[in-house]
Design a protein around this motif. Structure first.
Motif, short mmCIF file in Angstrom:
data_model
loop_
_atom_site.label_atom_id
_atom_site.label_comp_id
_atom_site.label_asym_id
_atom_site.label_seq_id
_atom_site.Cartn_x
_atom_site.Cartn_y
_atom_site.Cartn_z
N GLY A 69 0.82 -1.21 0.00
CA GLY A 69 0.00 0.00 0.00
C GLY A 69 0.85 1.26 0.00
N ILE A 70 1.90 1.23 0.84
CA ILE A 70 2.78 2.40 0.89
C ILE A 70 3.54 2.55 -0.43
CG2 ILE A 70 4.77 3.37 2.09
CD1 ILE A 70 3.84 2.01 4.61
N TRP A 71 3.91 1.42 -0.99
CA TRP A 71 4.60 1.47 -2.29
C TRP A 71 3.71 2.10 -3.36
CZ3 TRP A 71 3.97 -1.33 -7.00
CH2 TRP A 71 5.06 -1.23 -7.88
N MET A 72 2.45 1.74 -3.41
CA MET A 72 1.52 2.32 -4.38
C MET A 72 1.31 3.80 -4.11
SD MET A 72 0.80 -0.01 -6.54
CE MET A 72 -0.52 0.85 -7.38
N ALA A 73 1.23 4.13 -2.81
CA ALA A 73 1.06 5.55 -2.47
C ALA A 73 2.25 6.37 -2.94
CB ALA A 73 0.88 5.69 -0.96
N GLY A 74 3.45 5.78 -2.81
CA GLY A 74 4.64 6.48 -3.28
C GLY A 74 4.62 6.72 -4.78
N LEU A 75 4.12 5.72 -5.53
CA LEU A 75 4.02 5.90 -6.98
C LEU A 75 3.07 7.04 -7.34
CD1 LEU A 75 3.91 2.25 -8.37
CD2 LEU A 75 5.74 3.92 -8.62
N VAL A 76 1.91 7.02 -6.66
CA VAL A 76 0.92 8.08 -6.95
C VAL A 76 1.50 9.45 -6.59
CG1 VAL A 76 -1.34 8.98 -6.31
CG2 VAL A 76 -1.01 6.52 -6.64
N LEU A 77 2.16 9.52 -5.43
CA LEU A 77 2.75 10.80 -5.02
C LEU A 77 3.78 11.28 -6.02
CD1 LEU A 77 3.02 12.98 -2.84
CD2 LEU A 77 4.72 11.51 -1.73
N GLY A 78 4.55 10.33 -6.55
CA GLY A 78 5.58 10.72 -7.52
C GLY A 78 4.99 11.35 -8.76
N TRP A 79 3.87 10.77 -9.24
CA TRP A 79 3.23 11.32 -10.44
C TRP A 79 2.61 12.68 -10.14
CZ3 TRP A 79 4.09 9.85 -15.18
CH2 TRP A 79 4.54 8.54 -15.43
N VAL A 80 2.06 12.87 -8.96
CA VAL A 80 1.39 14.13 -8.62
C VAL A 80 2.40 15.27 -8.46
CG1 VAL A 80 0.01 15.30 -6.84
CG2 VAL A 80 -0.59 13.00 -7.57
N VAL A 81 3.45 15.02 -7.75
CA VAL A 81 4.45 16.07 -7.50
C VAL A 81 5.15 16.48 -8.78
CG1 VAL A 81 6.58 16.60 -6.25
CG2 VAL A 81 4.71 15.38 -5.12
N GLY A 82 5.36 15.47 -9.66
CA GLY A 82 5.98 15.82 -10.93
C GLY A 82 7.41 15.37 -11.05
N LEU A 83 7.93 15.64 -12.25
CA LEU A 83 9.27 15.17 -12.54
C LEU A 83 10.32 15.86 -11.68
CD1 LEU A 83 9.13 14.98 -16.45
CD2 LEU A 83 8.97 13.12 -14.80
N SER A 84 10.02 17.10 -11.22
CA SER A 84 11.02 17.82 -10.44
C SER A 84 11.31 17.15 -9.11
CB SER A 84 10.56 19.26 -10.20
OG SER A 84 9.32 19.26 -9.49
N PHE A 85 10.29 16.40 -8.59
CA PHE A 85 10.49 15.71 -7.31
C PHE A 85 10.66 14.19 -7.48
CE2 PHE A 85 8.11 19.55 -6.37
CZ PHE A 85 8.83 20.09 -5.32
N ALA A 86 10.83 13.75 -8.73
CA ALA A 86 10.89 12.31 -8.97
C ALA A 86 12.09 11.65 -8.27
CB ALA A 86 10.95 12.04 -10.48
N TRP A 87 13.25 12.30 -8.37
CA TRP A 87 14.44 11.70 -7.76
C TRP A 87 14.32 11.65 -6.24
CZ3 TRP A 87 18.34 8.76 -8.91
CH2 TRP A 87 19.40 8.66 -8.01
#
Length: 410
Positions: free
Chosen positions: A154-172
């Motif tokens: 669940g946390i792993w999926m949440a991390g994926l969603v958060l990554g897409w929302v924040v954008g490429l600038s926060f991907a790393w």
């Protein structure tokens, strides 16, 4: 743990099937078919004990339950005593059949009121209770593992969603703080044999969110406790509960290892087999509680004289002990055997019913040789056993007898 519960369940069923029901057919009073009934019960007990010995080896890899080990060892010892009682009864019934005499009231009462049978049934009930406890713990452990896996995913999926929302600038940053530790944690869940402590202390986890750190801590605690229980069970499975010496499984393992080492090193290997003289008479006179204390004292006397860390002392049967001496020749092995005999004499454990002496004595068979291709450790065991048998049957017990030297006698 699941396999352990299944083995315990089968052992409980086999044990209950093997416990003799002498009261049912002894009460009939006739001797015509009684010998067959007694022999049938003896055969069932032997089969059960064989199954118990085979399954204990497998159980040793999966559990570390002191109560379970004590119950299985108690059941094994009780089954030996029940078998001996039945064999004695069978011999008396056979003699009555030859003389065409009816069963005596004393024989019927002694057999039908055998307290050892009641005691083994009681231990069978305790074993059944242990099985129920194991089953409950297994269910609880499965639920905890399932919940931890779901939370991690669940946390792993949440991390994926958060990554897409924040954008490429926060991907790393997202990958470094959330995805990387989650992926590592998921890999640890799939492969718990890896170095968990080192991974969880890595920089990626120190920067992880609080929820991931909490989850990783819970997972680490669960795995650590499981590994600790497994290690404890392995130790217990190789230890005799009464004397704290190695048991028969420990002896067989080390014997095999030392035999292979002797094949490579060409160094002698010696084996001492010790049997407490007339121990059945001791139990009959003083009771089984005192008999256990006597075996503990015998074990202490042996350990006090076997000083090398490479030597191994094990209790391999009821009143039978084995001492394995790597890189030791026959002369030195016989000397140590006599030292052990003297130590038991000095201990002066009272044994008024012994026809040998007024204290507890022992007989020792000694065998020694250099392992060679074409020979086996079983042959060394047989040599020591033959020497012990010769001492007990022909030389009046209470002493040391050595087998013929190796390898010419094989």
């Amino acid at each position: 743990m699941a396999f352990e519960s299944d083995v315990i369940r089968h052992l409980s069923f086999e044990m209950l099937q093997s416990v003799p029901h002498t009261a049912q057919y002894m009460a009939q009073g006739g001797t015509s078919a009684l010998s067959d009934e007694l022999n049938h019960d003896i055969t069932k007990l032997k089969s059960f004990r064989t199954a118990l010995d085979e399954k204990l080896t497998t159980l040793s890899r999966l559990s570390r339950t002191n109560a379970l080990h004590r119950e299985l060892e108690a059941i094994r010892l009780l089954s030996v005593q029940v078998q001996r009682n039945l064999e004695q009864t069978a011999a008396e019934v056979k003699e009555l059949q030859k003389q065409n005499k009816p069963l005596s009231l004393t024989l019927i009462q002694r057999t039908t009121q055998d307290r050892t049978i009641s005691e083994i049934r009681r231990h069978g009930e305790v074993l059944a209770n242990l099985y129920n406890e194991k089953a409950q713990k297994l269910d609880a452990l499965k639920k905890e593992q399932y919940s931890a896996r779901l939370l991690g995913m669940g946390i792993w999926m949440a991390g994926l969603v958060l990554g897409w929302v924040v954008g490429l600038s926060f991907a790393w940053r997202t990958a470094d703080r959330i995805l990387k530790p989650l992926l590592q944690l998921d890999e640890l869940m799939l492969n718990p044999d890896k170095n968990i402590a080192t991974t969880l202390q890595s920089p990626s986890f120190s920067k992880a969110p609080r929820e991931i750190i909490s989850l990783s801590g819970s997972f680490y605690k669960l795995v650590t406790e499981s590994l600790s229980l497994t290690a404890q069970l392995k130790d217990l499975a190789h230890t005799d509960a009464l004397t704290a010496l190695g048991n028969r499984r420990r002896f067989d393992e080390v014997f095999s290892q030392e035999w292979k080492r002797g094949l490579r090193s060409r160094q002698p290997l010696s084996l001492l087999l010790l049997d407490v003289d007339h121990f059945k008479l001791y139990n009959d006179s003083y009771g089984h509680v005192e008999g256990d204390l006597c075996l503990e004292k015998v074990a202490d006397a042996i350990k006090s004289k076997v000083l090398r860390s490479t030597d191994l002392v094990c209790r391999i049967g009821g009143e039978e002990f084995a001492i394995l001496l790597p890189e030791t020749g026959l002369t030195e092995a016989c000397r140590l055997a006599q030292v052990i005999i003297n130590a038991l004499d000095s201990a002066c454990i009272d044994h008024e019913s012994s026809p040998v002496a007024s204290w507890v004595t022992a007989s020792i068979g000694v065998a020694s040789g250099i392992p060679q291709q074409g020979t086996s450790q079983r042959q060394l065991m047989e040599k020591a056993d033959q020497a012990l048998y010769h001492r007990k049957r022909n030389l009046g017990r209470h002493g040391v007898t050595a087998a013929d030297p190796w390898p010419s006698s094989l």
